[in-house]
Design a protein around this motif. Structure first.
Motif, PDB file in Angstrom:
ATOM      1  N   ALA A   1       0.837  -1.207   0.000  1.00 46.44           N
ATOM      2  CA  ALA A   1       0.000   0.000   0.000  1.00 46.44           C
ATOM      3  C   ALA A   1       0.873   1.258   0.000  1.00 46.44           C
ATOM      4  N   PHE A   2       1.926   1.258   0.841  1.00 49.99           N
ATOM      5  CA  PHE A   2       2.845   2.401   0.836  1.00 49.99           C
ATOM      6  C   PHE A   2       3.511   2.550  -0.525  1.00 49.99           C
ATOM      7  N   GLN A   3       3.923   1.420  -1.085  1.00 49.25           N
ATOM      8  CA  GLN A   3       4.593   1.460  -2.380  1.00 49.25           C
ATOM      9  C   GLN A   3       3.664   1.991  -3.471  1.00 49.25           C
ATOM     10  N   LYS A   4       2.426   1.554  -3.455  1.00 49.39           N
ATOM     11  CA  LYS A   4       1.467   2.025  -4.454  1.00 49.39           C
ATOM     12  C   LYS A   4       1.286   3.533  -4.360  1.00 49.39           C
ATOM     13  N   MET A   5       1.161   4.049  -3.137  1.00 50.83           N
ATOM     14  CA  MET A   5       0.950   5.485  -2.979  1.00 50.83           C
ATOM     15  C   MET A   5       2.140   6.287  -3.499  1.00 50.83           C
ATOM     16  N   VAL A   6       3.347   5.787  -3.272  1.00 51.38           N
ATOM     17  CA  VAL A   6       4.549   6.498  -3.731  1.00 51.38           C
ATOM     18  C   VAL A   6       4.711   6.378  -5.235  1.00 51.38           C
ATOM     19  N   GLN A   7       4.577   5.179  -5.752  1.00 53.97           N
ATOM     20  CA  GLN A   7       4.924   4.980  -7.151  1.00 53.97           C
ATOM     21  C   GLN A   7       3.785   5.337  -8.101  1.00 53.97           C
ATOM     22  N   ASP A   8       2.639   5.683  -7.556  1.00 56.93           N
ATOM     23  CA  ASP A   8       1.583   6.274  -8.384  1.00 56.93           C
ATOM     24  C   ASP A   8       1.847   7.756  -8.649  1.00 56.93           C
ATOM     25  N   GLU A   9       2.806   8.324  -7.927  1.00 52.43           N
ATOM     26  CA  GLU A   9       3.118   9.749  -8.077  1.00 52.43           C
ATOM     27  C   GLU A   9       4.349   9.927  -8.963  1.00 52.43           C
ATOM     28  N   LYS A  10       4.161  10.526 -10.129  1.00 54.82           N
ATOM     29  CA  LYS A  10       5.273  10.713 -11.065  1.00 54.82           C
ATOM     30  C   LYS A  10       6.275  11.741 -10.560  1.00 54.82           C
ATOM     31  N   ASN A  11       5.866  12.570  -9.619  1.00 60.35           N
ATOM     32  CA  ASN A  11       6.756  13.624  -9.121  1.00 60.35           C
ATOM     33  C   ASN A  11       7.704  13.153  -8.023  1.00 60.35           C
ATOM     34  N   ILE A  12       7.672  11.864  -7.671  1.00 61.79           N
ATOM     35  CA  ILE A  12       8.537  11.358  -6.607  1.00 61.79           C
ATOM     36  C   ILE A  12       9.647  10.503  -7.194  1.00 61.79           C
ATOM     37  N   ASP A  13      10.885  10.863  -6.895  1.00 56.99           N
ATOM     38  CA  ASP A  13      12.032   9.995  -7.146  1.00 56.99           C
ATOM     39  C   ASP A  13      12.404   9.326  -5.825  1.00 56.99           C
ATOM     40  N   LEU A  14      12.752   8.051  -5.874  1.00 54.91           N
ATOM     41  CA  LEU A  14      13.018   7.269  -4.663  1.00 54.91           C
ATOM     42  C   LEU A  14      14.439   6.741  -4.668  1.00 54.91           C
ATOM     43  N   VAL A  15      15.137   6.952  -3.573  1.00 51.84           N
ATOM     44  CA  VAL A  15      16.474   6.392  -3.372  1.00 51.84           C
ATOM     45  C   VAL A  15      16.450   5.587  -2.072  1.00 51.84           C
ATOM     46  N   MET A  16      16.770   4.304  -2.151  1.00 53.56           N
ATOM     47  CA  MET A  16      16.814   3.441  -0.979  1.00 53.56           C
ATOM     48  C   MET A  16      18.265   3.160  -0.583  1.00 53.56           C
ATOM     49  N   ASN A  17      18.453   2.794   0.683  1.00 54.68           N
ATOM     50  CA  ASN A  17      19.729   2.304   1.192  1.00 54.68           C
ATOM     51  C   ASN A  17      20.882   3.285   0.998  1.00 54.68           C
ATOM     52  N   ALA A  18      20.622   4.568   1.200  1.00 52.79           N
ATOM     53  CA  ALA A  18      21.705   5.545   1.120  1.00 52.79           C
ATOM     54  C   ALA A  18      22.691   5.304   2.256  1.00 52.79           C
ATOM     55  N   LYS A  19      23.972   5.350   1.935  1.00 53.55           N
ATOM     56  CA  LYS A  19      24.981   5.129   2.970  1.00 53.55           C
ATOM     57  C   LYS A  19      25.136   6.325   3.887  1.00 53.55           C
TER      58      LYS A  19
END
Length: 643
Positions: free
Chosen positions: A149-167
């Motif tokens: 559900a969280f993923q759907k809300m984020v990735q339905d938005e074209k204005n969001i870029d996502l970066v995971m696991n930043a050091k």
């Protein structure tokens, strides 16, 4: 002639009969118990999490942290037309943080007070929280469903870029203003990214702290040492919980417990569990959340002595919990019949840490705000969850475990936008449990649905500040802008109505001003029903000494070289004013005779004469009487007015 009139009678009869059969079949379907997961209306397909390989050089806002508060902040900002970078600085593979990786799958909901038919009871936190809540549907939820559900809300938005696991994530400063972020990716690549604002949605306000925003740590605002640490939890899983087992578990909750379709709370006698190390780990009553795969998650373990900001200490907490969890399951299997055939199925990957930093913002939420169910002209969210003060212990001190308590239960209180705006640092908002809340109201305001509401408000506020060409601090100080922000949030579906509440009974007591101070010291507790304050109960020397010591901890100006308890006979059954007056003078280092102590305190302006006149019996002071004495000392000696 219409088509219906052209149909022959037997055909019309056949259609009518078919419709009747369809309605009957639907009714039978609804009456037959369906598989548990089939109760959901929203189907969310599992998809790979899409991240951006090349973040842009500039964004309108950077949101740091993918816990629920961060997800809501990013989605809110994106829907307001901002270009958003959402960054996760921990080694995580899914969105949702504490809910999906810490396995905290039972929601502490903020329910509105039931006043009348116009405002029936419902969740106070609408908007994006309600949108997400409809996808997981239940007071407890399956963590995989929540992550999707969280993923759907984020990735339905074209204005969001996502970066995971930043050091590494480091805020960029231009003077006292945050102007962007220096990001080190998991592949070692470094990048400097500019932004109009940063929303700190990390659990511990890491970005705000790194930028130099002021904060208090743990229960420092109560005068406690950082060595006094709040219990953390490691959620663990049990499998083999079929529908039949679940129904059996619901029948054994015990006094004070309860259940619904997804949650069970109770089993208070489980606290009799004999821990392998009582100084480090214990259990409380069980909070059980059901998942979709015949498993349940238990939030019950209390792990003590863990430093929430030390990775090594957090790792120690996981080791302690991992060792204890199967022992707890064995205990439950032996003690409770519904648990007899279940199996231990592991622990959460992350600890549930409730408290660490408390940012000092443009406004700091106080326990008085909750006692009086206050509203604010800049309220951007509302809470009502009980003030749940967790147990604590002093690191390295055996036998120091102090159990928690429900301090009181507010009806509804506002969270001002100013509580998201840290002092001294501009261009930054802090959302979630580390926002500007005193320790005690934090016991209520830390719950995730309220944190998600603060995230939504922050995302919209960044857009408003951009539109107005103002800093976030300037925005927070403008009544007109706050009115506009509340209007925009309401249009987004948030519930920003303050119910018309009657004053609580305790606020009408003659000693209520003293109760405000005692509560602020965590020296008075009202319980779930706000009826345990005991203002009219006869106090005792022992109780007064405990209150006095708490006052001295919080207010250094009232500290002394000798212990207050040495001036009272704590075994006496009733508290006498002359004894109290003597204690105060001696603790202050004054050579005053016992019979002159009361007059001396009045002459010095430390104790108000009216306070002494209000005593019903000078030889049997009530708790309310003693709280009024403490109120006078705090106000007249330190100059602090708790209100």
């Amino acid at each position: 002639m219409n088509m219906k009139s052209k149909l022959r009678p037997n055909m019309r009869y056949a259609l009518k009969y078919a419709r009747t059969l369809l309605v009957l079949a639907l009714a039978i379907f609804l009456l037959i118990p369906q598989p548990f997961a089939a109760s959901y209306n929203v189907k969310i397909q599992s998809q790979p999490l899409v991240t951006t390989l090349s973040p842009a050089a500039t964004y309108d806002v950077i949101v740091v942290g993918t816990d629920p508060e961060g997800v809501m902040a990013a989605v809110s900002a994106a829907r307001n037309g901002l270009k958003v970078l959402l960054v996760e600085p921990r080694p995580r593979k899914v969105l949702g943080g504490l809910m999906t990786i810490g396995w905290l799958n039972s929601l502490d909901l903020n329910k509105s007070p039931t006043i009348n038919a116009k405002f029936p009871e419902k969740n106070l936190n609408g908007g994006l929280f309600q949108e997400w809540y409809k996808m997981i549907q239940g007071t407890s939820f399956d963590v995989n469903r929540a992550a999707r559900a969280f993923q759907k809300m984020v990735q339905d938005e074209k204005n969001i870029d996502l970066v995971m696991n930043a050091k590494q994530v480091t805020p960029l400063l231009e003077g006292s203003k945050v102007s962007g972020m220096r990001l080190t990716r998991d592949n070692g690549k470094e990048q400097t990214i500019r932004a109009g604002a940063i929303i700190d949605a990390t659990q511990d306000a890491d970005i705000a702290a790194a930028a130099g925003a002021p904060y208090t740590l743990l229960r420092e605002d109560l005068g406690e040492s950082p060595d006094v640490r709040v219990a953390v939890t490691l959620v663990f899983k049990i499998s083999g919980v079929t529908d039949q087992v679940w129904q059996e578990m619901k029948q054994h909750v015990g006094p004070g417990g309860g259940s619904d379709a997804r949650s069970i709370w109770g089993y208070g006698d489980a606290r009799a569990y004999k821990s392998s190390d009582p100084d480090r780990v214990r259990i409380r009553s069980l909070n059980i959340g059901r998942q979709d795969d015949n498993t349940i998650l238990l939030n019950t373990m209390q792990i003590y002595g863990i430093d929430p900001l030390d990775p090594a200490s957090l790792e120690e907490g996981i080791k302690i919990g991992t060792k204890e969890a199967p022992l707890i399951v064995d205990y439950l299997k032996k003690k409770y019949k519904p648990f007899r055939n279940v199996q231990y199925a592991g622990v959460a990957p992350e600890l549930y840490v409730r408290e660490s930093r408390h940012i000092i913002g443009e406004y700091r939420l106080t326990i008085a705000d909750l006692l009086e169910n206050r509203d604010f002209s800049d309220a951007i969210a509302y809470g009502s969850y009980e003030v749940d003060i967790q147990g604590s212990s002093t690191a390295g001190k055996p036998g120091s475990v102090m159990t928690g308590s429900i301090m009181m239960n507010p009806l509804q209180y506002g969270v001002p936008f100013r509580a998201l705006v840290p002092q001294k640092i501009d261009g930054l908002l802090v959302v979630g449990r580390s926002a500007s809340f005193d320790t005690l109201p934090h016991g209520s305001a830390r719950v995730i649905p309220l944190g998600m509401a603060t995230g939504e408000a922050a995302g919209a506020a960044v857009k408003l500040a951009k539109d107005k060409h103002k800093s976030l601090r300037e925005l927070s100080r403008s009544k007109a802008d706050m009115s506009e922000l509340r209007k925009r949030l309401t249009q987004q579906g948030m519930d920003l109505k303050m119910r018309d509440l009657k004053a609580q009974a305790y606020t009408k007591h003659k000693d209520y001003p003293g109760l405000l101070v005692a509560a602020d010291l965590f020296a008075a507790v009202g319980g779930y029903k706000n009826e345990d304050w005991g203002l009219d109960e006869i106090s005792s020397p022992k109780r007064f000494v405990n209150v006095y010591r708490k006052m001295q901890k919080k207010y250094p100006a009232l500290q002394s070289k000798s212990d207050a308890g040495s001036y009272l006979k704590t075994e006496d059954p009733a508290l006498k004013w002359d004894d109290v007056a003597y204690l105060i003078t001696q603790a202050a280092g004054q050579s005053v005779a016992r019979e002159q102590a009361s007059a001396w305190l009045v002459d010095q302006g430390w104790i108000n004469e009216q306070t002494i006149k209000s005593f019903g019996n000078r030889n049997q002071l009530t708790n309310g009487d003693s709280y009024m004495v403490v109120r006078d000392l705090v106000e007249n000696v330190t100059g602090v007015k708790v209100q």
